[in-house]
Motif scaffolding. Structure first.
Motif, PDB file in Angstrom:
ATOM      1  N   PHE A 199      12.888  82.078  65.663  1.00 38.93           N
ATOM      2  CA  PHE A 199      11.636  81.554  66.220  1.00 38.93           C
ATOM      3  C   PHE A 199      10.435  82.180  65.519  1.00 38.93           C
ATOM      4  O   PHE A 199       9.449  81.491  65.220  1.00 38.93           O
ATOM      5  N   MET A 200      10.515  83.476  65.241  1.00 37.89           N
ATOM      6  CA  MET A 200       9.429  84.158  64.534  1.00 37.89           C
ATOM      7  C   MET A 200       9.246  83.575  63.128  1.00 37.89           C
ATOM      8  O   MET A 200       8.122  83.438  62.639  1.00 37.89           O
ATOM      9  N   TYR A 201      10.368  83.218  62.493  1.00 37.97           N
ATOM     10  CA  TYR A 201      10.272  82.639  61.149  1.00 37.97           C
ATOM     11  C   TYR A 201       9.643  81.244  61.195  1.00 37.97           C
ATOM     12  O   TYR A 201       8.865  80.884  60.307  1.00 37.97           O
ATOM     13  N   VAL A 202       9.972  80.479  62.221  1.00 38.39           N
ATOM     14  CA  VAL A 202       9.360  79.152  62.372  1.00 38.39           C
ATOM     15  C   VAL A 202       7.848  79.290  62.543  1.00 38.39           C
ATOM     16  O   VAL A 202       7.065  78.527  61.955  1.00 38.39           O
ATOM     17  N   LEU A 203       7.422  80.276  63.330  1.00 36.92           N
ATOM     18  CA  LEU A 203       5.986  80.526  63.492  1.00 36.92           C
ATOM     19  C   LEU A 203       5.343  80.899  62.159  1.00 36.92           C
ATOM     20  O   LEU A 203       4.228  80.480  61.855  1.00 36.92           O
ATOM     21  N   GLN A 204       6.072  81.692  61.356  1.00 40.24           N
ATOM     22  CA  GLN A 204       5.557  82.064  60.044  1.00 40.24           C
ATOM     23  C   GLN A 204       5.424  80.845  59.134  1.00 40.24           C
ATOM     24  O   GLN A 204       4.450  80.733  58.375  1.00 40.24           O
ATOM     25  N   PHE A 222       6.812  88.562  60.968  1.00 37.26           N
ATOM     26  CA  PHE A 222       6.919  88.310  59.533  1.00 37.26           C
ATOM     27  C   PHE A 222       5.576  88.491  58.826  1.00 37.26           C
ATOM     28  O   PHE A 222       5.527  88.761  57.624  1.00 37.26           O
ATOM     29  N   THR A 223       4.492  88.350  59.578  1.00 35.15           N
ATOM     30  CA  THR A 223       3.159  88.552  59.013  1.00 35.15           C
ATOM     31  C   THR A 223       2.974  89.983  58.526  1.00 35.15           C
ATOM     32  O   THR A 223       2.188  90.244  57.608  1.00 35.15           O
ATOM     33  N   LEU A 224       3.707  90.924  59.149  1.00 33.43           N
ATOM     34  CA  LEU A 224       3.582  92.329  58.753  1.00 33.43           C
ATOM     35  C   LEU A 224       4.126  92.572  57.344  1.00 33.43           C
ATOM     36  O   LEU A 224       3.773  93.579  56.711  1.00 33.43           O
ATOM     37  N   TYR A 225       4.983  91.679  56.868  1.00 31.60           N
ATOM     38  CA  TYR A 225       5.498  91.792  55.501  1.00 31.60           C
ATOM     39  C   TYR A 225       4.776  90.787  54.622  1.00 31.60           C
ATOM     40  O   TYR A 225       5.024  89.583  54.704  1.00 31.60           O
ATOM     41  N   SER A 226       3.873  91.286  53.802  1.00 33.34           N
ATOM     42  CA  SER A 226       3.057  90.429  52.940  1.00 33.34           C
ATOM     43  C   SER A 226       3.338  90.737  51.479  1.00 33.34           C
ATOM     44  O   SER A 226       2.743  91.661  50.906  1.00 33.34           O
ATOM     45  N   ILE A 231       1.953  93.544  46.246  1.00 32.58           N
ATOM     46  CA  ILE A 231       1.771  93.626  44.796  1.00 32.58           C
ATOM     47  C   ILE A 231       0.292  93.690  44.416  1.00 32.58           C
ATOM     48  O   ILE A 231      -0.046  94.123  43.304  1.00 32.58           O
ATOM     49  N   ALA A 232      -0.589  93.309  45.360  1.00 33.10           N
ATOM     50  CA  ALA A 232      -2.031  93.432  45.125  1.00 33.10           C
ATOM     51  C   ALA A 232      -2.536  94.823  45.517  1.00 33.10           C
ATOM     52  O   ALA A 232      -3.704  95.155  45.284  1.00 33.10           O
ATOM     53  N   GLY A 233      -1.664  95.620  46.127  1.00 30.49           N
ATOM     54  CA  GLY A 233      -2.035  96.981  46.506  1.00 30.49           C
ATOM     55  C   GLY A 233      -2.921  97.066  47.730  1.00 30.49           C
ATOM     56  O   GLY A 233      -3.659  98.051  47.904  1.00 30.49           O
ATOM     57  N   GLU A 234      -2.867  96.061  48.609  1.00 29.53           N
ATOM     58  CA  GLU A 234      -3.707  96.063  49.808  1.00 29.53           C
ATOM     59  C   GLU A 234      -3.193  97.080  50.821  1.00 29.53           C
ATOM     60  O   GLU A 234      -1.993  97.141  51.109  1.00 29.53           O
ATOM     61  N   SER A 235      -4.097  97.861  51.389  1.00 30.21           N
ATOM     62  CA  SER A 235      -3.712  98.899  52.355  1.00 30.21           C
ATOM     63  C   SER A 235      -3.110  98.292  53.620  1.00 30.21           C
ATOM     64  O   SER A 235      -2.202  98.871  54.221  1.00 30.21           O
ATOM     65  N   SER A 236      -3.595  97.114  54.017  1.00 32.93           N
ATOM     66  CA  SER A 236      -3.076  96.458  55.223  1.00 32.93           C
ATOM     67  C   SER A 236      -1.601  96.086  55.055  1.00 32.93           C
ATOM     68  O   SER A 236      -0.823  96.133  56.011  1.00 32.93           O
ATOM     69  N   ALA A 237      -1.209  95.742  53.830  1.00 33.48           N
ATOM     70  CA  ALA A 237       0.194  95.392  53.564  1.00 33.48           C
ATOM     71  C   ALA A 237       1.086  96.620  53.673  1.00 33.48           C
ATOM     72  O   ALA A 237       2.203  96.551  54.194  1.00 33.48           O
ATOM     73  N   ILE A 238       0.600  97.767  53.197  1.00 29.37           N
ATOM     74  CA  ILE A 238       1.359  99.020  53.295  1.00 29.37           C
ATOM     75  C   ILE A 238       1.477  99.453  54.752  1.00 29.37           C
ATOM     76  O   ILE A 238       2.538  99.914  55.199  1.00 29.37           O
ATOM     77  N   ILE A 239       0.400  99.287  55.507  1.00 26.10           N
ATOM     78  CA  ILE A 239       0.425  99.604  56.940  1.00 26.10           C
ATOM     79  C   ILE A 239       1.445  98.731  57.648  1.00 26.10           C
ATOM     80  O   ILE A 239       2.181  99.186  58.521  1.00 26.10           O
ATOM     81  N   GLY A 240       1.505  97.452  57.261  1.00 27.20           N
ATOM     82  CA  GLY A 240       2.473  96.522  57.852  1.00 27.20           C
ATOM     83  C   GLY A 240       3.901  96.989  57.639  1.00 27.20           C
ATOM     84  O   GLY A 240       4.742  96.924  58.554  1.00 27.20           O
ATOM     85  N   ILE A 241       4.199  97.493  56.435  1.00 28.88           N
ATOM     86  CA  ILE A 241       5.537  98.022  56.129  1.00 28.88           C
ATOM     87  C   ILE A 241       5.855  99.205  57.038  1.00 28.88           C
ATOM     88  O   ILE A 241       6.956  99.307  57.591  1.00 28.88           O
ATOM     89  N   CYS A 242       4.879 100.098  57.198  1.00 28.47           N
ATOM     90  CA  CYS A 242       5.072 101.293  58.033  1.00 28.47           C
ATOM     91  C   CYS A 242       5.317 100.919  59.489  1.00 28.47           C
ATOM     92  O   CYS A 242       6.143 101.535  60.177  1.00 28.47           O
ATOM     93  N   VAL A 243       4.606  99.898  59.962  1.00 25.14           N
ATOM     94  CA  VAL A 243       4.780  99.429  61.344  1.00 25.14           C
ATOM     95  C   VAL A 243       6.193  98.878  61.534  1.00 25.14           C
ATOM     96  O   VAL A 243       6.849  99.145  62.550  1.00 25.14           O
TER      97      VAL A 243
END
Length: 266
Positions: A199-204, A222-226, A231-243
């Motif tokens: 269901f989460m993937y369908v929402l994505q 799934f939004t947390l994994y960008s 690859i653009a080095g965005e801090s929000s993407a790294i935070i998403g991985i940590c979460v």
């Protein structure tokens, strides 16, 4: 706290599924990477332009500027999400709930082994399988890229990208493992363990299409994994991985705690 005999037995049980999924992933990864040439890219881009909403829903975008960007567009929106997710769903159910459902858990609990040790061992089997799959994917990508397009792949970015992919699937595995620990009936374990990620993937997918459905991204993990953000080095993407990693640890810990206190009716 690991029962080595149980761990070895269950890892053997994971082997067949790992081989099947590994073979499917090998086919897709090798084909997609070898399509990274002007003529094939033009063909793929024409599909994206002809069916923009359908292609966007599975994360496929046209006009990739690099080999890694091309891989992100055509592998990380569907193939490398769905097949490892299948492993998480199927193995998590078989490691706990299926034992209880069939009454086989009695033999495990009757042995001089604590429930926590059993749960930890089964958790390690699941995590080991996920790790093996992601490591294999990484090696496969490196071999295919270097054999066909030597020097064009940024290895550091690929490792970070797949580190994030590992955290995502550990999170999905945590959901499936928790579901397996909660339910004694295998069908309910599979239903909840499969339905939540699906269901989460369908929402994505809806969020990827954009427009009015874009707000769906706030309701899916799934939004947390960008991949693009990583690859653009965005801090929000790294935070998403940590979460995702922190959430996975909590899910596994909660599953073990519930299994320890569970009335198994055996």
């Amino acid at each position: 706290m690991t029962n080595l005999a149980l761990y070895k037995r269950e890892m053997k049980g994971s082997l067949k599924l790992l081989i099947i999924l590994g073979a499917i992933i090998t086919m897709y990864v090798s084909i997609i990477i070898n399509m990274y040439d002007p003529q094939m890219m033009k063909t793929l881009d024409s599909f994206a332009e002809a069916m923009p909403e359908l292609m966007a829903s599975v994360g496929m975008k046209a006009n990739a500027a690099s080999l890694l960007g091309f891989m992100v567009s055509y592998l990380y929106g569907f193939i490398l999400l769905i097949f490892p997710m299948l492993f998480c769903i199927l193995r998590a159910n078989a490691l706990i709930a299926k034992y209880v459902d069939k009454g086989s858990m009695a033999s495990l609990v009757a042995a001089p082994v604590k429930r926590r040790t059993i749960a930890l061992t089964q958790m390690k089997v699941l995590v080991s399988g996920i790790l093996l799959l992601i490591v294999y994917i990484t090696i496969l990508e490196l071999v295919c890229a270097e054999s066909g397009f030597s020097g064009e792949l940024d290895i550091g970015e690929l490792l970070l990208l797949n580190g994030g992919l590992l955290c995502l699937h550990l999170w999905i595995g945590g959901i499936c493992f928790l579901s397996s620990c909660i339910f004694s009936d295998s069908k309910y374990s599979v239903a909840f363990g499969a339905c939540i990620p699906a269901f989460m993937y369908v929402l994505q997918m809806l969020a990827n299409v954009g427009q009015n459905a874009e707000k769906a991204k706030y309701f899916t993990f799934f939004t947390l994994y960008s991949p693009d953000g990583i690859i653009a080095g965005e801090s929000s993407a790294i935070i998403g991985i940590c979460v995702l990693l922190a959430g996975a640890v909590l899910l596994y810990a909660l599953g073990i705690m519930l299994f320890e206190r569970k009335d198994l009716h055996i």
